[in-house]
Write a protein that holds these residues in place. Structure first.
Motif, PDB file in Angstrom:
ATOM      1  N   ASP A 133     -10.112  -5.481  -2.423  1.00  0.00           N
ATOM      2  CA  ASP A 133      -9.599  -6.562  -3.260  1.00  0.00           C
ATOM      3  C   ASP A 133      -8.587  -6.297  -4.303  1.00  0.00           C
ATOM      4  O   ASP A 133      -7.702  -7.134  -4.521  1.00  0.00           O
ATOM      5  CB  ASP A 133     -10.816  -6.931  -3.976  1.00  0.00           C
ATOM      6  N   ALA A 134      -8.402  -5.304  -4.885  1.00  0.00           N
ATOM      7  CA  ALA A 134      -7.560  -4.792  -5.706  1.00  0.00           C
ATOM      8  C   ALA A 134      -6.166  -4.505  -5.235  1.00  0.00           C
ATOM      9  O   ALA A 134      -5.245  -4.906  -5.799  1.00  0.00           O
ATOM     10  CB  ALA A 134      -7.800  -3.225  -6.367  1.00  0.00           C
ATOM     11  N   ALA A 135      -5.977  -4.228  -3.940  1.00  0.00           N
ATOM     12  CA  ALA A 135      -4.760  -4.145  -3.332  1.00  0.00           C
ATOM     13  C   ALA A 135      -3.953  -5.538  -3.111  1.00  0.00           C
ATOM     14  O   ALA A 135      -2.957  -5.680  -3.062  1.00  0.00           O
ATOM     15  CB  ALA A 135      -5.062  -3.602  -1.674  1.00  0.00           C
ATOM     16  N   GLY A 136      -4.800  -6.604  -3.042  1.00  0.00           N
ATOM     17  CA  GLY A 136      -4.054  -8.023  -3.202  1.00  0.00           C
ATOM     18  C   GLY A 136      -3.100  -8.077  -2.070  1.00  0.00           C
ATOM     19  O   GLY A 136      -3.284  -8.012  -0.704  1.00  0.00           O
ATOM     20  N   ASP A 137      -1.946  -8.642  -2.319  1.00  0.00           N
ATOM     21  CA  ASP A 137      -0.852  -9.120  -1.449  1.00  0.00           C
ATOM     22  C   ASP A 137      -0.337  -7.556  -0.701  1.00  0.00           C
ATOM     23  O   ASP A 137       0.345  -7.859   0.556  1.00  0.00           O
ATOM     24  CB  ASP A 137       0.319  -9.647  -2.187  1.00  0.00           C
ATOM     25  N   ALA A 138      -0.707  -6.454  -1.337  1.00  0.00           N
ATOM     26  CA  ALA A 138      -0.297  -5.293  -0.565  1.00  0.00           C
ATOM     27  C   ALA A 138      -0.677  -5.096   0.670  1.00  0.00           C
ATOM     28  O   ALA A 138      -0.520  -4.221   1.414  1.00  0.00           O
ATOM     29  CB  ALA A 138      -0.368  -4.230  -1.620  1.00  0.00           C
ATOM     30  N   LEU A 139      -2.075  -5.779   0.748  1.00  0.00           N
ATOM     31  CA  LEU A 139      -2.771  -5.448   1.922  1.00  0.00           C
ATOM     32  C   LEU A 139      -2.294  -6.388   3.062  1.00  0.00           C
ATOM     33  O   LEU A 139      -3.036  -7.226   3.522  1.00  0.00           O
ATOM     34  CB  LEU A 139      -4.195  -5.879   1.662  1.00  0.00           C
ATOM     35  N   ASP A 140      -1.159  -5.958   3.399  1.00  0.00           N
ATOM     36  CA  ASP A 140      -0.188  -6.845   4.351  1.00  0.00           C
ATOM     37  C   ASP A 140      -0.646  -6.545   5.850  1.00  0.00           C
ATOM     38  O   ASP A 140       0.206  -5.819   6.475  1.00  0.00           O
ATOM     39  CB  ASP A 140       1.135  -6.626   4.046  1.00  0.00           C
ATOM     40  N   TYR A 141      -1.789  -6.647   6.222  1.00  0.00           N
ATOM     41  CA  TYR A 141      -2.044  -6.320   7.800  1.00  0.00           C
ATOM     42  C   TYR A 141      -2.794  -7.496   8.356  1.00  0.00           C
ATOM     43  O   TYR A 141      -3.241  -8.273   7.642  1.00  0.00           O
ATOM     44  CB  TYR A 141      -2.976  -5.032   7.706  1.00  0.00           C
ATOM     45  N   ASP A 142      -2.947  -7.498   9.547  1.00  0.00           N
ATOM     46  CA  ASP A 142      -3.544  -8.502  10.411  1.00  0.00           C
ATOM     47  C   ASP A 142      -4.792  -8.237  10.701  1.00  0.00           C
ATOM     48  O   ASP A 142      -5.587  -9.173  10.674  1.00  0.00           O
ATOM     49  CB  ASP A 142      -2.557  -8.821  11.682  1.00  0.00           C
ATOM     50  N   HIS A 143      -5.190  -6.867  10.666  1.00  0.00           N
ATOM     51  CA  HIS A 143      -6.375  -6.198  11.212  1.00  0.00           C
ATOM     52  C   HIS A 143      -6.751  -5.205  10.256  1.00  0.00           C
ATOM     53  O   HIS A 143      -5.882  -4.198  10.045  1.00  0.00           O
ATOM     54  CB  HIS A 143      -6.595  -6.111  12.504  1.00  0.00           C
ATOM     55  N   VAL A 144      -7.877  -4.893   9.574  1.00  0.00           N
ATOM     56  CA  VAL A 144      -8.473  -3.724   9.001  1.00  0.00           C
ATOM     57  C   VAL A 144      -9.633  -3.325   9.564  1.00  0.00           C
ATOM     58  O   VAL A 144     -10.408  -4.071   9.929  1.00  0.00           O
ATOM     59  CB  VAL A 144      -8.624  -3.967   7.484  1.00  0.00           C
ATOM     60  N   LEU A 145      -9.563  -2.172  10.146  1.00  0.00           N
ATOM     61  CA  LEU A 145     -10.670  -1.559  10.935  1.00  0.00           C
ATOM     62  C   LEU A 145     -10.898  -0.434  10.097  1.00  0.00           C
ATOM     63  O   LEU A 145     -10.330   0.602   9.562  1.00  0.00           O
ATOM     64  CB  LEU A 145     -10.315  -1.002  12.365  1.00  0.00           C
ATOM     65  N   ILE A 146     -12.610  -0.252  10.069  1.00  0.00           N
ATOM     66  CA  ILE A 146     -13.094   0.805   9.352  1.00  0.00           C
ATOM     67  C   ILE A 146     -14.059   1.823  10.186  1.00  0.00           C
ATOM     68  O   ILE A 146     -14.903   1.264  10.772  1.00  0.00           O
ATOM     69  CB  ILE A 146     -13.954   0.436   8.190  1.00  0.00           C
ATOM     70  N   ASP A 147     -13.397   3.130  10.522  1.00  0.00           N
ATOM     71  CA  ASP A 147     -14.278   3.928  11.316  1.00  0.00           C
ATOM     72  C   ASP A 147     -15.413   4.653  10.526  1.00  0.00           C
ATOM     73  O   ASP A 147     -15.179   5.263   9.759  1.00  0.00           O
ATOM     74  CB  ASP A 147     -13.602   4.942  12.067  1.00  0.00           C
ATOM     75  N   CYS A 148     -16.794   4.125  10.732  1.00  0.00           N
ATOM     76  CA  CYS A 148     -17.912   4.744   9.893  1.00  0.00           C
ATOM     77  C   CYS A 148     -18.455   5.968  10.263  1.00  0.00           C
ATOM     78  O   CYS A 148     -18.260   6.154  11.514  1.00  0.00           O
ATOM     79  CB  CYS A 148     -19.048   3.520  10.014  1.00  0.00           C
ATOM     80  N   PRO A 149     -19.120   6.547   9.632  1.00  0.00           N
ATOM     81  CA  PRO A 149     -19.895   7.878   9.901  1.00  0.00           C
ATOM     82  C   PRO A 149     -20.990   7.216  10.893  1.00  0.00           C
ATOM     83  O   PRO A 149     -21.493   6.423  11.054  1.00  0.00           O
ATOM     84  CB  PRO A 149     -20.473   8.202   8.830  1.00  0.00           C
ATOM     85  N   PRO A 150     -21.614   8.399  11.630  1.00  0.00           N
ATOM     86  CA  PRO A 150     -22.491   8.131  12.685  1.00  0.00           C
ATOM     87  C   PRO A 150     -23.913   8.041  12.132  1.00  0.00           C
ATOM     88  O   PRO A 150     -24.837   8.973  12.475  1.00  0.00           O
ATOM     89  CB  PRO A 150     -22.419   9.201  13.725  1.00  0.00           C
TER      90      PRO A 150
END
Length: 282
Positions: A133-150
């Motif tokens: 949320d804090a990144a705001g407009d700097a989060l200039d991506y079409d997709h954000v993927l998070i690789d989680c721990p198993p």
């Protein structure tokens, strides 16, 4: 095995244009060895290959997504740990990968201790969501993927609390449905307590062996249980997918003509279509 000299740097054929706003997908399964990180790396690469700007956040202390994208430990600097601890902004932790349009927030060795350190912090379950949320407009991506721990840890909870949806890689094995039921209960708990908008975007069947009747049976059982939530694309067992990480490149660059790479391109098409359908319905 091919030598590094022989690896092609071509990209796969173009996919249809995707959506133009970032959706956050947590790639999660509480069981290890199901192709979770392999899916994160290769789905991210497939999306980037068509010009989508993709950010992959490595939230697994093993750091395999970072290694698999060729980022050596000494190159990582600030990463997911520093973002969660408030020692760096998300923008400060982003690194360009070897793949055009694909960026990563890497996992460093410090992340293995984050579980204990997060317990004493304010908003410990929302640290990643707050950073996004804090990144705001700097989060200039079409997709954000998070690789989680198993495993179900505060790192996984942070990822799900930050995500719009969960993408579940599921190995075609005997206990697949049991593990899936546990994960779905986790998603329900996170939705109820932390993130009311969280949904399961889809389940992708991995390590499918068409010579094995069990794979066919598991696929049928999962589709019977979840219906359209299961992607049409099935990721096969493929030695080229297994070889690629040792060269620090995704399978789609190591050998984009192999069955595994072709399958991940197909999965990317499905992800784009599902995201587009959600956008049209909004």
């Amino acid at each position: 095995m091919s030598t590094e000299h022989e690896h092609t740097q071509e990209y796969p054929p173009e996919l249809p244009a995707g959506i133009r706003h970032a959706r956050v997908l947590a790639i999660a399964n509480q069981k290890g060895g199901v192709g979770k990180t392999t899916t994160a790396i290769n789905l991210a690469t497939a999306l980037a290959a068509v010009g989508e700007r993709v950010l992959l956040i490595d939230s697994d202390p093993q750091g395999n997504a970072s290694t698999g994208l060729g980022l050596r430990h000494e190159e990582r600097g600030a990463g997911t740990y520093q973002v969660l601890m408030g020692e760096a902004t998300l923008e400060e932790a982003v690194h360009q990968t070897k793949v055009p349009n694909l960026f990563i927030v890497p996992a460093t060795v410090d992340l293995s201790g984050a579980e204990l350190e997060l317990i004493d912090l304010d908003r410990r379950q929302h640290r990643l969501a707050d950073a996004l949320d804090a990144a705001g407009d700097a989060l200039d991506y079409d997709h954000v993927l998070i690789d989680c721990p198993p495993s179900l840890t505060l790192l996984t909870v942070n990822a799900m609390a930050a995500a719009d949806a969960v993408l579940v890689p599921l190995q075609c094995e005997f206990f697949a449905l049991e593990g899936l039921s546990q994960l779905l209960r986790t998603v329900e708990r996170v939705r109820g307590a932390l993130n009311p908008a969280l949904e399961v975007q889809g389940v992708v069947l991995t390590m499918f062996d068409k010579r094995n009747n069990l794979s066919e049976q598991v696929a049928a059982d999962v589709r019977g249980f979840l219906g359209e939530k299961v992607y049409d694309t099935v990721i096969p067992r493929n030695v080229r997918i297994s070889e690629a990480p040792s060269f620090g490149v995704p399978a789609l660059i190591y050998d984009f003509r192999c069955p595994g790479s072709t399958a991940y391109m197909s999965l990317a098409r499905e992800v784009i279509r599902r995201e587009q359908a959600l956008r049209d319905a909004a």
